[in-house]
Scaffold this motif. Structure first.
Motif, PDB file in Angstrom:
ATOM      1  N   LYS A 227     -14.816  48.916 -52.492  1.00 17.71           N
ATOM      2  CA  LYS A 227     -14.161  49.453 -51.285  1.00 17.71           C
ATOM      3  C   LYS A 227     -13.647  50.868 -51.515  1.00 17.71           C
ATOM      4  O   LYS A 227     -13.845  51.757 -50.689  1.00 17.71           O
TER       5      LYS A 227
ATOM      6  N   ARG B 101      -8.042  57.642 -54.947  1.00 18.31           N
ATOM      7  CA  ARG B 101      -7.789  58.857 -54.177  1.00 18.31           C
ATOM      8  C   ARG B 101      -6.351  59.329 -54.339  1.00 18.31           C
ATOM      9  O   ARG B 101      -6.099  60.529 -54.415  1.00 18.31           O
TER      10      ARG B 101
ATOM     11  N   THR C 146     -14.588  53.039 -53.743  1.00 19.18           N
ATOM     12  CA  THR C 146     -15.711  53.954 -53.942  1.00 19.18           C
ATOM     13  C   THR C 146     -16.339  54.313 -52.607  1.00 19.18           C
ATOM     14  O   THR C 146     -16.606  55.484 -52.323  1.00 19.18           O
ATOM     15  N   GLU C 147     -16.552  53.306 -51.755  1.00 21.35           N
ATOM     16  CA  GLU C 147     -17.145  53.570 -50.436  1.00 21.35           C
ATOM     17  C   GLU C 147     -16.260  54.520 -49.646  1.00 21.35           C
ATOM     18  O   GLU C 147     -16.737  55.429 -48.981  1.00 21.35           O
ATOM     19  N   ARG C 148     -14.946  54.314 -49.735  1.00 21.36           N
ATOM     20  CA  ARG C 148     -14.042  55.171 -48.975  1.00 21.36           C
ATOM     21  C   ARG C 148     -14.058  56.596 -49.517  1.00 21.36           C
ATOM     22  O   ARG C 148     -13.981  57.561 -48.743  1.00 21.36           O
TER      23      ARG C 148
ATOM     24  N   SER D  29     -14.025  65.730 -55.083  1.00 22.73           N
ATOM     25  CA  SER D  29     -15.151  64.808 -54.985  1.00 22.73           C
ATOM     26  C   SER D  29     -15.111  63.878 -56.189  1.00 22.73           C
ATOM     27  O   SER D  29     -14.708  64.285 -57.283  1.00 22.73           O
TER      28      SER D  29
ATOM     29  N   VAL E 286     -16.503  58.101 -50.717  1.00 27.58           N
ATOM     30  CA  VAL E 286     -17.747  58.723 -50.262  1.00 27.58           C
ATOM     31  C   VAL E 286     -17.709  58.967 -48.755  1.00 27.58           C
ATOM     32  O   VAL E 286     -18.055  60.040 -48.272  1.00 27.58           O
ATOM     33  N   SER E 287     -17.249  57.964 -47.979  1.00 25.08           N
ATOM     34  CA  SER E 287     -17.315  58.075 -46.520  1.00 25.08           C
ATOM     35  C   SER E 287     -16.176  58.930 -45.964  1.00 25.08           C
ATOM     36  O   SER E 287     -16.295  59.530 -44.917  1.00 25.08           O
ATOM     37  N   ASP E 288     -15.051  58.973 -46.682  1.00 26.81           N
ATOM     38  CA  ASP E 288     -13.880  59.686 -46.196  1.00 26.81           C
ATOM     39  C   ASP E 288     -13.325  60.509 -47.353  1.00 26.81           C
ATOM     40  O   ASP E 288     -12.268  60.214 -47.895  1.00 26.81           O
ATOM     41  N   PRO E 289     -14.072  61.538 -47.772  1.00 22.64           N
ATOM     42  CA  PRO E 289     -13.665  62.259 -48.980  1.00 22.64           C
ATOM     43  C   PRO E 289     -12.335  62.982 -48.795  1.00 22.64           C
ATOM     44  O   PRO E 289     -11.970  63.345 -47.685  1.00 22.64           O
TER      45      PRO E 289
END
Length: 152
Positions: A10, A102, A12-14, A24, A16-19
């Protein structure tokens, strides 16, 4: 590939999708617990215009313990030592499983904008920061120019 905890997937996906702006974090293909991280120096700081490479690793007991994060780019900063280790409360005694990758990366970016020579990891840098801040900032800027410019 070993199965990753849902939490890591989850996060990791976030990432990528919401940097996070200026940050990065890309997981390695062969080990999704390892991330290649790039953090832009905050504007108005001696690290402005620099891009700092870090490695981040999520240990097996993450999120019960903090990720391991280290600067790969050489940096002149009182809270980051020559090996790239970072002195930051959220990576040590203030870690909480409620924090996320993050949050940690934002804290590191904030640390670049607000060096804390009173809680140093690099003692000589901290001493200089306290005794001659202008010189310390000039050194930090020149190291940023030398080591943290894209395309080096």
């Amino acid at each position: 590939m070993s199965s990753l905890p849902k939490r890591i997937i989850k996060e990791t996906e976030r990432l990528v999708s919401d940097p996070v702006p200026g940050i990065s974090a890309i997981p390695h293909d062969d080990n999704l617990r390892y991330f290649d991280v790039a953090i832009q120096g905050p504007s108005g700081s001696p690290y402005e215009d620099g891009t700092f490479k870090l490695e981040l690793y999520l240990p097996d007991d993450y999120p019960m313990c903090a990720p391991k994060v280290r600067f790969l780019t050489k940096i002149y900063h009182p809270n980051i030592d020559k090996l790239g280790r970072i002195c930051l409360d959220v990576l040590k005694n203030n870690w909480s499983p409620a924090l996320q990758i993050r949050t940690i990366l934002l804290s590191i970016q904030a640390l670049l904008g607000a060096p804390n020579p009173d809680d140093p990891l690099a003692n000589e840098v901290a001493e200089e920061w306290k005794s001659n801040e202008a010189l310390a900032i000039a050194t930090a800027k020149s190291w940023t120019e030398q080591f943290a410019k894209e395309g080096d």
